[in-house]
Write a protein that holds these residues in place. Sequence first.
Motif, short mmCIF file in Angstrom:
data_model
loop_
_atom_site.label_atom_id
_atom_site.label_comp_id
_atom_site.label_asym_id
_atom_site.label_seq_id
_atom_site.Cartn_x
_atom_site.Cartn_y
_atom_site.Cartn_z
N ASN A 1 -77.35 -24.31 -9.15
CA ASN A 1 -76.28 -24.21 -10.09
C ASN A 1 -76.94 -23.54 -11.22
O ASN A 1 -78.01 -23.67 -11.67
CB ASN A 1 -75.88 -25.71 -10.56
N THR B 1 -79.62 -29.46 -5.93
CA THR B 1 -78.38 -29.16 -7.03
C THR B 1 -78.85 -28.20 -8.20
O THR B 1 -78.23 -27.71 -8.76
CB THR B 1 -77.76 -30.40 -7.37
N ALA C 1 -74.93 -35.03 -9.08
CA ALA C 1 -75.52 -34.48 -7.96
C ALA C 1 -76.00 -35.63 -6.80
O ALA C 1 -75.95 -35.48 -5.60
CB ALA C 1 -77.06 -33.95 -8.57
#
Length: 673
Positions: free
Chosen positions: A560, A556, A575
């Motif tokens: 991102n 994650t 997450a």
Amino acid sequence: MQNPLLKSFETPYQSAPFSEIKNEHYLPAFKELIANSEKEIEAISHNPQTPNFENTIEALAYSGEHLDNVSHIFFNLNSAETNDELQQIAQEVSPLLTTFTAKIFQNQALFQRVKQVYDDKENLALNDEQKTLLEETYKGFVRNGALLGEEDKKVLEEINKNLALKSLQFGQNVLAATNAYYKHITNKEDLKGIPEAIVEQYAEEAKEKGLEGFVVTLQYPSYIPFMTYAENRALRKELALANGIKAFDGGDYDNQNLIKDIIQLRQKKAHLLGYKNFASYVLEERMAKSPDAVFSFLNELLDKAMPYGKKDVEALKTLAKKEGIETIQSYDHAYYAEKLRKEKFDLTDEELKPYFQLEKVQAAVFGLAKTLFGLDFEEIKDVQTYHPDVKTYKITENGAYKALLYADYHPRKGKRAGAWMTVFKNQFKKNRENNRPHISVVCNFSKPTQGTPSLLTFQEVTTLFHEFGHALHGVLADTQYPNLSGTSVKWDFVELPSQFLENYCYEPSFLKTFAKHYQSGEVLPNEKIEKLALSKNFMEGYQTMRQLGFGLLDMTYHTNEIGDDFEVKTFEKEAIGKTTLYPDNPKSAISTSFSHIFQGGYSAGYYSYKWAEVLDADAFQYFKERGIFDEETAKKYKILLASGGTKDPMALYIAFRGREPKVESLLKRAFGI
């Protein structure tokens, strides 16, 4: 005064002359060796001969050998035997090395030579290893910006410099925060439930600090036993919080801003090189290939493991309720898990520890290497070490020298937590000589006391086997080029040899050969060996969920965009919320001491532990079908290890197993499904 790092090592096996090296030698050595290596690169770049595999690709692979050796020495010591001065030198050296590496990849004349050979690859008579080296060399340039314009190359160089420094600082902060905390206990009653040998260890830690009573630290051999055995719940909570706020407390060692900086720099680097995100950039060079494949893999396991994780925690809740605990917390987990283990299997770490004396466990792992791969180990005293605790071993095969092994097993102030395998000198072949590797295994096992040898928990036994599995990958290396040797493989393949070897710890016939009481010599009773084998999957649901949480957090972060309003705790909860099995503590965080992804090499790669579990479960199942010491199977596995990164890992695995690995092998081993 002559700098020992700048001359050939006239030592046994050309081993590092640790006793001659002083901190002031490093910076001048790095500067001179970088300058020498730059001359090597220039000679390759401006070779008047037409570019070919030998004068360009191979020459590049062999360049910088002396610089590599000194780098291995310096950075290994910065992890295993560091101090303030060494850490300061690291801050100066890292940008120099980053700049040097950037210059290689941004050398347009060199890249044109590499590209010319690469473009002609179909007409070259190359073996598999040479084809791999050519492919990896070309990709290395492209992935490091060789196709970028001049301005973007400068931007990339600055990003890489900053990343090197910030990652280094992250690790130094974790170490400093770990060392800065200790809990001074004066009332022995507060240590109720803790085995006497551990209490003795706490007393010695207090004595070292000039204090009366007992001292518990955040070093694993001190912290983990406390969390596992201490009946004092309030103190368990206090220690857990101290561990949870490590580098997350707004103090001098806080890592929150560093995390934001590191992630933003990685994303910027990925975008500059034409990738959607940093995970896409990383995974292009992994077995998994893409973030979607990793998320799919992790979520499939999550769906399968969640019921078993919840079942594990429910069993602990039931136990805790009997003692009046209505809401079990994460800091209760190890304590009640140990109680349940005792109840289910009548086994505790402390009753098992007398059967796992460090020297005997090491002898067992050496013996296993002899049985499977024909290796012999002999302790030698003529090789210099960087600390008195370190022992050295000469490894031979059929009487011929194979490798040098450094064994460094005990915690100290200058050593980071955890366990790892590393290399002081790579294996490679050149001028008809097979240069053999120097391998190091570093752990943090309790030191022997005046009356007791170093005794391992069973988890520490598996840790030693794990790191030794990595070591065998290095020891058995038999490749032409140093950058394809040993553990220089795709990152999600690198844990196969380590996790594979752990399986032997649960085999009753093998356990009986070394699980012997350090005082009486009595073999661990059959009933306990059987229970130990059965206990392999104890809390497997919980542990799987925990590992999946780490993997999802890592992925994650690296898929991102992180803005300036980024908050570590908020990001973490989003997450990994679906993987958590205990109430969250808003004051603690995982990320700020998650060294694997912010200091080590596991960024966008932590999933590889579970990925490799599929590989190791599948591989060991093959051994079990044919016999766990089967000679022919071991021969095939030895070829896989010796091949390093010379072939695609899936091709190596298929050559060993006869087919691709199956996730069902892991599910069957873990949950019987």
